[in-house]
Design a protein around this motif. Structure first.
Motif, mmCIF file in Angstrom:
data_model
loop_
_atom_site.group_PDB
_atom_site.id
_atom_site.type_symbol
_atom_site.label_atom_id
_atom_site.label_comp_id
_atom_site.label_asym_id
_atom_site.label_seq_id
_atom_site.Cartn_x
_atom_site.Cartn_y
_atom_site.Cartn_z
ATOM 1 N N TYR A 9 10.354 -25.245 34.328
ATOM 2 C CA TYR A 9 8.945 -25.625 34.448
ATOM 3 C C TYR A 9 8.004 -24.898 33.493
ATOM 4 O O TYR A 9 6.801 -25.001 33.637
ATOM 5 N N TYR A 10 8.542 -24.170 32.533
ATOM 6 C CA TYR A 10 7.681 -23.610 31.492
ATOM 7 C C TYR A 10 8.211 -24.044 30.135
ATOM 8 O O TYR A 10 7.671 -24.919 29.494
ATOM 9 N N HIS A 11 9.301 -23.447 29.692
ATOM 10 C CA HIS A 11 10.045 -23.972 28.547
ATOM 11 C C HIS A 11 11.458 -23.414 28.616
ATOM 12 O O HIS A 11 11.726 -22.421 29.274
ATOM 13 N N ASP A 12 12.398 -24.107 27.963
ATOM 14 C CA ASP A 12 13.797 -23.686 27.917
ATOM 15 C C ASP A 12 14.421 -23.554 29.311
ATOM 16 O O ASP A 12 14.939 -22.497 29.679
ATOM 17 N N SER A 13 14.347 -24.630 30.082
ATOM 18 C CA SER A 13 14.995 -24.637 31.397
ATOM 19 C C SER A 13 16.494 -24.386 31.247
ATOM 20 O O SER A 13 17.116 -24.850 30.293
ATOM 21 N N ALA A 14 17.056 -23.677 32.209
ATOM 22 C CA ALA A 14 18.472 -23.334 32.139
ATOM 23 C C ALA A 14 19.008 -23.017 33.526
ATOM 24 O O ALA A 14 18.244 -22.773 34.466
ATOM 25 N N VAL A 15 20.336 -23.025 33.621
ATOM 26 C CA VAL A 15 21.032 -22.649 34.855
ATOM 27 C C VAL A 15 22.163 -21.694 34.499
ATOM 28 O O VAL A 15 22.819 -21.843 33.464
#
Length: 611
Positions: A9-15
């Motif tokens: 939800y900001y930038h560069d979503s990751a898991v």
């Protein structure tokens, strides 16, 4: 125990997914959606991580989010109130998003997770960590150190923009912070914006542009923009910036200070722009050097870990290494917000759940950062056939021999092997490779393959055992996060007639025996390669050395400008057919451009929004 970490939800979503403290998988959402810096909920990355671990969603014990939205909202409100009524237009745009989504993030996350398992009460499994704690955890826990100082530098989390933590065993404690709006990351982003590059993605361009300029504005920066104390602590003069309450990073006072208006994207870069970049980089390095010296003095520790977006500034990292305030330095390869997903999971496991750390076997706990998807040979062949590709299937020795011959003949090779990298750098799994000895390779790759600005430098991959022969550096740099200078013995004297060249004209001069990876200031962003983390890439480099005497290859990410790094064989083939890459090696499949159906060639140059 399975813990999932999420950044979104900001930038560069990751898991990221860990099992009993061991990192099993991690990936950025952009690699699946093909949207650069995708900020949406990372559903596809989560699906991959679950599949890689061989589990269903209901087997996950906890889900940790990388920051605390209520603290962020507090900062937003207090900042707008402090600058009122100036920031009303910005506040009017931001508030509906917060009221609709971000204030109710727990509900939003639970709703997204129910798509994976609708019967689970996900709100009971959700944990929220502070942004800088997530960054610090991503740096300390995967590091090889039992004890370390952890310095986090970025734009801003909830309130913190810089922080110092101490890690010992399973314990990690933040002991000092500098708060918004005073931020080294936002200072760098302000210049990035003013120089015409995209904030949160173009900062590395500013770093690459800096060596073409002269640091003539350093005194101006320290006199007007940032007040720095002897211990490295700092404050910005907000008169020159608009990011607190406006819709831009800088204002007219900033432009007047440098007598330079905001550059439009794709507008010609002038010497003044290059001088601004050089000055910013020099000032940033000075501040970081002071901070690191104070951390070493205050803590007395021998090991330093770095995280946060500023830790991707490999030039500054190289200066820290040379300063020798710490015996050992370890930088998280996914130092930006994507790495916050990994840090959130590790902070939850070791901090909240009080679980012990596993002893480090090998260089660190990151497995070379090869934590993404991989494809079985049969699957690769099936996918390539469906895409219409013509290929040979070779044994490993023949594949490497063919690729080495191609490289020494000047061909560029798309190299797609094993698990995809986690983080912004290609590390020999999803890479485009070339001959570092070629005087034309740098411009060829930039203009005909990457379709990007000609000034952008390329990194060398080098056999770890040969690094001291070629560079003034004697350490591991597996994640391309250290810059070092080319050895004097490998340099070429600059002709007198070319010594006074300025700006991009400096590119015309070959400065070393490996000109394709030697920047105009004789520096290079190193990746050291070892057989234990990437045996096939190590074998390729070793064979190239055997044939040519040079243990170095140009290594750049397998994508064109504006595109995320390729994730699948189909994407690799598409990029191969849309650029001037001559050869492609995917698993044991070997492809020649001239053997492909010309009808499959596509116009790839304008396929993605420019970064």
């Amino acid at each position: 125990m399975f813990v999932v970490g999420i950044s979104a939800y900001y930038h560069d979503s990751a898991v990221a997914l860990i099992r009993d403290g061991v990192i099993i998988a991690a990936a950025q959402e952009e690699r699946f959606t093909r949207k650069k810096h995708d900020a949406a909920f990372p559903a596809q990355a989560l699906q991959f991580c679950l599949a890689q671990a061989g589990i269903q969603a209901d087997e996950v014990d906890y889900v940790a989010f990388y920051d605390k939205p209520f603290l962020k909202f507090e900062r937003l409100l207090e900042t707008y109130l402090a600058f009122a009524p100036k920031g009303f237009s910005s506040f009017r745009l931001a508030l509906p998003v917060w009221l609709r989504e971000k204030l109710f993030l727990k509900n939003l996350l639970a709703k997204e997770l129910k798509n994976f398992s609708p019967t689970i009460n996900w709100e009971d499994k959700l944990l929220f960590g502070e942004h800088h704690v997530s960054h610090a955890a991503s740096a300390f826990y995967p590091s090889p150190f039992e004890e370390a100082a952890v310095l986090t530098l970025d734009g801003v989390g909830e309130w913190a923009t810089s922080s110092l933590a101490i890690g010992r065993g399973k314990k990690l404690e933040v002991i000092k912070e500098i708060h918004f709006p005073h931020s080294l990351g936002l200072l760098y982003s302000a210049f990035t914006y003013h120089l015409g590059f995209k904030v949160n993605s173009g900062e590395y361009k500013v770093m690459g542009l800096a060596p073409y300029g002269r640091p003539i504005y350093v005194d101006t920066i320290f006199k007007h923009l940032i007040d720095v104390k002897s211990d490295g602590s700092f404050r910005l003069d907000m008169k020159y910036f608009d990011y607190c309450a406006g819709l831009t990073m800088t204002n007219r006072h900033f432009g007047e200070l440098f007598q330079l208006s905001v550059r439009k994207a794709e507008q010609e870069l002038t010497q003044a722009h290059m001088d601004m970049a050089a000055s910013l980089q020099a000032a940033t390095e000075q501040v970081i050097s002071l901070l690191v010296a104070e951390v070493a003095k205050e803590t007395g520790l021998k090991n330093l870990c770095l995280a946060g977006g500023v830790a991707l500034n490999c030039v500054a990292n190289g200066k820290i290494f040379k300063d020798k305030h710490f015996e050992n330095i370890w930088v998280q390869p996914a130092a930006g917000d994507a790495g916050g997903a990994l840090g959130a999971a590790l902070a939850a496991y070791h901090g909240y759940l009080d679980q012990e750390r596993e002893p480090c076997i090998g260089f660190d706990h990151m497995r070379g950062s090869y934590l993404g998807p991989e494809f079985a040979q049969a699957d690769i062949e099936s996918r390539l056939r469906a895409a219409g590709a013509e290929f040979e299937v070779l044994d490993e020795a023949t594949l490497i021999a063919n690729c080495v011959d191609d490289l020494q003949m000047g061909n560029a090779i798309g190299w797609f092997q094993g698990r995809m990298e986690f983080g912004p750098r290609a590390l020999g799994a999803r890479s485009i490779l070339g001959d570092a000895r070629s005087p034309h390779m740098q411009s060829t790759l930039n203009l005909k393959v990457k379709f990007r600005e000609s000034f952008r430098p390329f990194a060398p991959s080098i056999l770890r055992e040969d690094v001291t022969t070629w560079f003034d550096f004697d350490a591991d740099s597996p994640y391309m996060l250290m810059v070092a200078e080319v050895k004097e013995s490998q340099r070429i004297a600059t002709p007198e007639a070319e010594k006074d060249l300025f700006g991009i004209d400096k590119l015309k001069v070959a400065r070393s025996t490996i000109p394709a990876v030697t920047h105009v200031d004789y520096s290079a962003r190193l990746q050291t390669v070892t057989a234990d983390t990437n045996p096939r890439y190590h074998a390729l480099l070793s064979s190239f050395k055997q044939l040519t005497g040079c243990p170095i290859l140009v290594n750049t990410s397998f994508n064109v400008r504006g595109e995320p790094i390729v994730n699948t064989p189909e994407e690799a083939f598409k990029c191969f057919m849309g650029t001037d890459i001559e050869r492609l090696a995917i698993g044991n499949c070997y492809l020649k451009k001239e053997k492909q159906n010309p009808a499959l060639k596509i116009s790839y140059e304008n396929a993605f929004e420019l970064d």
